[in-house]
Design a protein around this motif. Structure first.
Motif, PDB file in Angstrom:
ATOM      1  N   LEU A   1      -2.936   3.556   8.528  1.00 21.03           N
ATOM      2  CA  LEU A   1      -2.307   2.622   7.607  1.00 21.03           C
ATOM      3  C   LEU A   1      -1.074   1.987   8.254  1.00 21.03           C
ATOM      4  O   LEU A   1      -0.871   0.769   8.173  1.00 21.03           O
ATOM      5  N   ALA A   2      -0.261   2.819   8.900  1.00 21.59           N
ATOM      6  CA  ALA A   2       0.920   2.292   9.595  1.00 21.59           C
ATOM      7  C   ALA A   2       0.511   1.328  10.701  1.00 21.59           C
ATOM      8  O   ALA A   2       1.063   0.233  10.828  1.00 21.59           O
TER       9      ALA A   2
ATOM     10  N   ALA B   1      -7.162   0.269   4.363  1.00 24.05           N
ATOM     11  CA  ALA B   1      -6.123  -0.565   4.974  1.00 24.05           C
ATOM     12  C   ALA B   1      -6.703  -1.879   5.469  1.00 24.05           C
ATOM     13  O   ALA B   1      -6.089  -2.944   5.325  1.00 24.05           O
ATOM     14  N   GLU B   2      -7.903  -1.820   6.035  1.00 26.33           N
ATOM     15  CA  GLU B   2      -8.568  -3.041   6.493  1.00 26.33           C
ATOM     16  C   GLU B   2      -8.872  -3.964   5.313  1.00 26.33           C
ATOM     17  O   GLU B   2      -8.693  -5.179   5.399  1.00 26.33           O
ATOM     18  N   MET B   3      -9.326  -3.386   4.213  1.00 16.97           N
ATOM     19  CA  MET B   3      -9.696  -4.179   3.053  1.00 16.97           C
ATOM     20  C   MET B   3      -8.463  -4.807   2.397  1.00 16.97           C
ATOM     21  O   MET B   3      -8.479  -5.986   2.011  1.00 16.97           O
TER      22      MET B   3
ATOM     23  N   ALA C   1       0.849  -1.191   0.000  1.00 12.42           N
ATOM     24  CA  ALA C   1       0.000   0.000   0.000  1.00 12.42           C
ATOM     25  C   ALA C   1       0.887   1.245   0.000  1.00 12.42           C
ATOM     26  O   ALA C   1       1.939   1.278   0.632  1.00 12.42           O
ATOM     27  N   ILE C   2       0.451   2.262  -0.723  1.00 11.83           N
ATOM     28  CA  ILE C   2       1.223   3.496  -0.861  1.00 11.83           C
ATOM     29  C   ILE C   2       0.338   4.662  -0.458  1.00 11.83           C
ATOM     30  O   ILE C   2      -0.725   4.874  -1.050  1.00 11.83           O
ATOM     31  N   GLU C   3       0.766   5.406   0.542  1.00 13.73           N
ATOM     32  CA  GLU C   3      -0.020   6.554   1.007  1.00 13.73           C
ATOM     33  C   GLU C   3       0.601   7.825   0.453  1.00 13.73           C
ATOM     34  O   GLU C   3       1.681   8.234   0.866  1.00 13.73           O
TER      35      GLU C   3
ATOM     36  N   ALA D   1       3.704  -1.190   3.648  1.00  8.89           N
ATOM     37  CA  ALA D   1       3.082   0.109   3.403  1.00  8.89           C
ATOM     38  C   ALA D   1       4.175   1.169   3.329  1.00  8.89           C
ATOM     39  O   ALA D   1       5.055   1.215   4.195  1.00  8.89           O
ATOM     40  N   VAL D   2       4.136   1.968   2.278  1.00 12.08           N
ATOM     41  CA  VAL D   2       5.080   3.074   2.128  1.00 12.08           C
ATOM     42  C   VAL D   2       4.303   4.360   2.376  1.00 12.08           C
ATOM     43  O   VAL D   2       3.333   4.643   1.674  1.00 12.08           O
TER      44      VAL D   2
END
Length: 201
Positions: free
Chosen positions: A103-104, A69-71, A2-4, A77-78
């Protein structure tokens, strides 16, 4: 992975694709990241042949990052620093920060790895985790930091150092990414950790 990114420019996602695709079969989101229907559509395109799935997550409205994030339940994660104005859908910067941090937290709770800018004030609380990897374009206290960058012939070469043993990695990217050195460092950190995880298996 995942990328935020606060703004839906997908620069970090594109750099990660450039860095990882020579070694892995990488699937990435191509639709807008502003709704989970698009995310689901991207997931449905995954096949057993894919090694890595890159998905941007952006705070389009309160709770969006947390629910995404849950899904996704990412293995990695970046997370890029929050700076400037926060998205208008959030009432306060604090509300955005809480969603941003989720997310973290959710990645670490699932024993995943997070990659964070060492100077990001919102991420300081997570740095004590053994699954937190830090990156920086200027701070050589980070796990991965930029030593130099040079541009020539339409490309930019980033020299990134892994602090633990001072090993250098030279990453060559199209010149369009010359203004994104911290993202290049983050991508090198991800690639190196993926390589280490693969060799351990």
């Amino acid at each position: 992975i995942a990328i935020e990114e606060k703004i839906d420019r997908r620069i970090l996602r594109n750099i990660l694709f450039e860095v990882l695709s020579p070694s892995y079969n990488v699937h990435k989101n191509v639709l807008s990241v502003d709704n989970r229907i698009n995310t689901l559509a991207t997931i449905q395109q995954l096949t057993p042949e894919h090694d890595i799935y890159l998905q941007n997550i952006r705070g389009s409205y309160p709770g969006y990052i947390s629910k995404s994030a849950e899904m996704l339940s990412p293995d990695m994660a970046v997370i890029t620093p929050v700076s400037g104005n926060f998205p208008a859908a959030y009432d306060t910067k604090q509300a955005y920060a809480k969603d941003y941090e989720s997310l973290a937290k959710k990645t670490l709770d699932a024993e995943g790895i997070i990659f964070v800018d060492i100077d990001d004030p919102l991420m300081q609380k997570f740095l004590s985790s053994e699954n937190a990897v830090t990156y920086s374009k200027k701070n050589n206290n980070a796990d991965y930091y930029l030593r130099s960058q040079n541009t020539a012939d339409g490309f930019v070469e980033f020299t990134v150092v892994r602090k633990s043993d001072e090993q250098e990695f030279v990453q060559r990217l199209p010149e369009v990414y010359q203004k994104s050195p911290s993202y290049a460092v983050a991508a090198v950190a991800v690639a190196d950790n993926l390589k280490q995880a693969t060799s351990e298996k």
